[in-house]
Design an enzyme around this catalytic site. Structure first.
Site, short mmCIF file in Angstrom:
data_model
loop_
_atom_site.label_atom_id
_atom_site.label_comp_id
_atom_site.label_asym_id
_atom_site.label_seq_id
_atom_site.Cartn_x
_atom_site.Cartn_y
_atom_site.Cartn_z
N SER A 23 50.55 41.89 43.79
CA SER A 23 48.78 42.35 43.73
C SER A 23 48.47 42.90 45.18
O SER A 23 49.11 42.36 46.19
CB SER A 23 48.13 41.14 43.32
OG SER A 23 46.69 41.17 43.36
N TYR B 228 45.76 32.40 43.80
CA TYR B 228 46.49 33.45 43.26
C TYR B 228 46.78 34.22 44.40
O TYR B 228 47.88 34.80 44.20
CB TYR B 228 45.34 34.23 42.45
CG TYR B 228 45.83 35.20 42.05
CD1 TYR B 228 46.72 35.56 40.86
CD2 TYR B 228 45.65 36.74 42.46
CE1 TYR B 228 47.09 36.71 40.13
CE2 TYR B 228 46.06 37.94 41.86
CZ TYR B 228 46.88 37.66 40.66
OH TYR B 228 47.25 39.09 40.07
P1 NAP Z 1 47.25 38.81 31.04
O1 NAP Z 1 46.95 39.93 30.47
O2 NAP Z 1 46.47 37.58 31.61
O3 NAP Z 1 48.70 38.45 30.64
C1 NAP Z 1 49.55 37.31 31.22
C2 NAP Z 1 50.67 37.12 30.43
O4 NAP Z 1 51.46 35.91 30.95
C3 NAP Z 1 50.56 36.78 28.95
O5 NAP Z 1 51.55 37.37 27.95
C4 NAP Z 1 50.69 35.11 28.68
O6 NAP Z 1 51.06 34.84 27.55
C5 NAP Z 1 51.64 35.08 29.84
N1 NAP Z 1 51.53 33.59 30.47
C6 NAP Z 1 50.68 33.10 30.94
N2 NAP Z 1 50.63 31.63 31.10
C7 NAP Z 1 52.08 31.36 30.67
C8 NAP Z 1 52.85 30.57 30.76
N3 NAP Z 1 52.47 29.17 31.11
N4 NAP Z 1 54.08 30.28 30.03
C9 NAP Z 1 54.56 31.64 29.75
N5 NAP Z 1 53.87 32.80 29.67
C10 NAP Z 1 52.75 32.76 30.31
O7 NAP Z 1 47.64 39.53 32.56
P2 NAP Z 1 48.03 41.04 33.22
O8 NAP Z 1 46.72 41.38 33.70
O9 NAP Z 1 48.89 41.71 32.06
O10 NAP Z 1 49.04 40.67 34.42
C11 NAP Z 1 50.29 40.80 34.42
C12 NAP Z 1 50.80 40.79 35.80
O11 NAP Z 1 50.07 41.63 36.67
C13 NAP Z 1 50.52 39.33 36.57
O12 NAP Z 1 51.50 39.04 37.27
C14 NAP Z 1 49.30 39.73 37.36
O13 NAP Z 1 48.87 38.71 38.53
C15 NAP Z 1 49.72 41.31 37.91
N6 NAP Z 1 48.46 41.93 38.11
C16 NAP Z 1 47.52 42.32 37.49
C17 NAP Z 1 46.44 43.21 37.56
C18 NAP Z 1 45.50 43.64 36.67
O14 NAP Z 1 44.55 44.36 37.20
N7 NAP Z 1 45.71 43.34 35.33
C19 NAP Z 1 46.45 43.60 39.10
C20 NAP Z 1 47.36 43.16 39.95
C21 NAP Z 1 48.45 42.25 39.54
P3 NAP Z 1 50.80 33.40 26.75
O15 NAP Z 1 49.40 33.23 27.01
O16 NAP Z 1 50.98 33.90 25.30
O17 NAP Z 1 51.67 32.58 27.40
#
Ligand code: NAP
Length: 257
Positions: free
Chosen positions: A164, A177
């Site tokens: 990130s 985070y």
């Molecule tokens: P998201 O929509 O919140 O999805 C998170 C995923 O992680 C879900 O599939 C969730 O599934 C899973 N998860 C959460 N807790 C878990 C656990 N205890 N065990 C297993 N699975 C778990 O997040 P996202 O935005 O797609 O982010 C994906 C990645 O990109 C992350 O690493 C985030 O830090 C990074 N990122 C995102 C952004 C952005 O703007 N979206 C920006 C920078 C970096 P369940 O709830 O089914 O377990």
């Protein structure tokens, strides 16, 4: 490649994944039930990979499973698993199940993360800090460690950590985070250095950038969600890092946008 050009880099402009770019590969995606991980699972399957989808929510995993079947991708595997568990044995068993049922592993996308509290460090609760570190850092160590033996057997394997912007420059109120993402960048560099020149495994980071997912909406509740790209729109970078086209790139931190 000089160190200073290894962070914040973009994939080659002319990279275009072929329709079967990932055919024959088996790729594990953590956090495959939603957001970016869900799009990656669908996109990898659409390009021929057998996808192992890991997350907690069974209903959502089944929905992605059905979508992969509908698009005609290789039969995926859905693995309900809580990455936050403080139990190395569970991760070793997970690797055993993958080896037994799929036999090989070519790619590992470490994508699952939680945001935790957006507070000053002084105001941060210990429980929340620990939960964020457990999932965002420790579970990646345990997953990568337990799957390394299987990845070593692949002709060309790729491990992709998810970073990130706040994991490269400290920013107020991003607390655990942000610190977890600095650790992620560090883990990627250590593992890349350990595997460079000695194995078939390449190790990189990807920073998706602002992407319209549940996590982004939670971090920026006042923002218009559609002002950010959808997860599907950033998949070219995710494909590149799993495609043999990125062979030889290791220790790099990519930007998807
Ligand atoms: P998201 O929509 O919140 O999805 C998170 C995923 O992680 C879900 O599939 C969730 O599934 C899973 N998860 C959460 N807790 C878990 C656990 N205890 N065990 C297993 N699975 C778990 O997040 P996202 O935005 O797609 O982010 C994906 C990645 O990109 C992350 O690493 C985030 O830090 C990074 N990122 C995102 C952004 C952005 O703007 N979206 C920006 C920078 C970096 P369940 O709830 O089914 O377990």
């Amino acid at each position: 490649m000089p160190e200073q050009t290894r962070t914040g880099i973009l994939i080659p402009q002319n990279y275009q994944p072929s329709a079967k770019a990932l055919a024959g590969k088996t790729i594990l995606v953590t956090g495959a039930s939603d957001g970016i991980g869900r799009s990656a699972a669908l996109s990898y399957a659409a390009h021929g990979a057998t996808v192992v989808m890991l997350a907690r929510n069974v209903e959502k995993l089944e929905a992605v499973y059905d979508q992969i079947e509908a698009l005609g991708g290789p039969q995926p595997a859905a693995v309900p698993f809580d990455l936050s568990q403080d139990n190395e044995e569970a991760f070793i068993s997970l690797a055993g199940v993958i080896e037994e049922q799929l036999g090989n592993l070519d790619g590992l996308l470490l994508n699952a993360s939680i945001l935790g509290q957006r507070r000053a460090i002084e105001q941060s609760a210990w429980n929340d800090w620990r939960d964020v570190m457990q999932l965002n850092v420790h579970s990646q160590f345990l997953t990568a460690k337990s799957l390394m033996p299987l990845l070593r057997e692949a002709p060309r394997a790729s491990i992709v950590f998810t970073s990130s912007g706040v994991g490269r420059a400290g920013k107020a109120y991003w607390g655990a985070y942000a610190v977890s993402k600095f650790a992620t960048e560090g883990m990627m560099q250590v593992l890349a250095d350990e595997t460079e020149n000695t194995s078939n495994i390449r190790v990189n980071c990807i920073n998706p950038g602002a992407t319209n997912t549940a996590m982004r909406r939670a971090a920026y509740p006042a923002e218009e969600p559609s002002s950010n790209l959808s997860p599907d729109a950033i998949m070219r970078s995710y494909l590149y890092l799993m495609d043999d086209a990125s062979t030889g790139r290791t220790g790099c931190s990519f930007n998807a946008q």
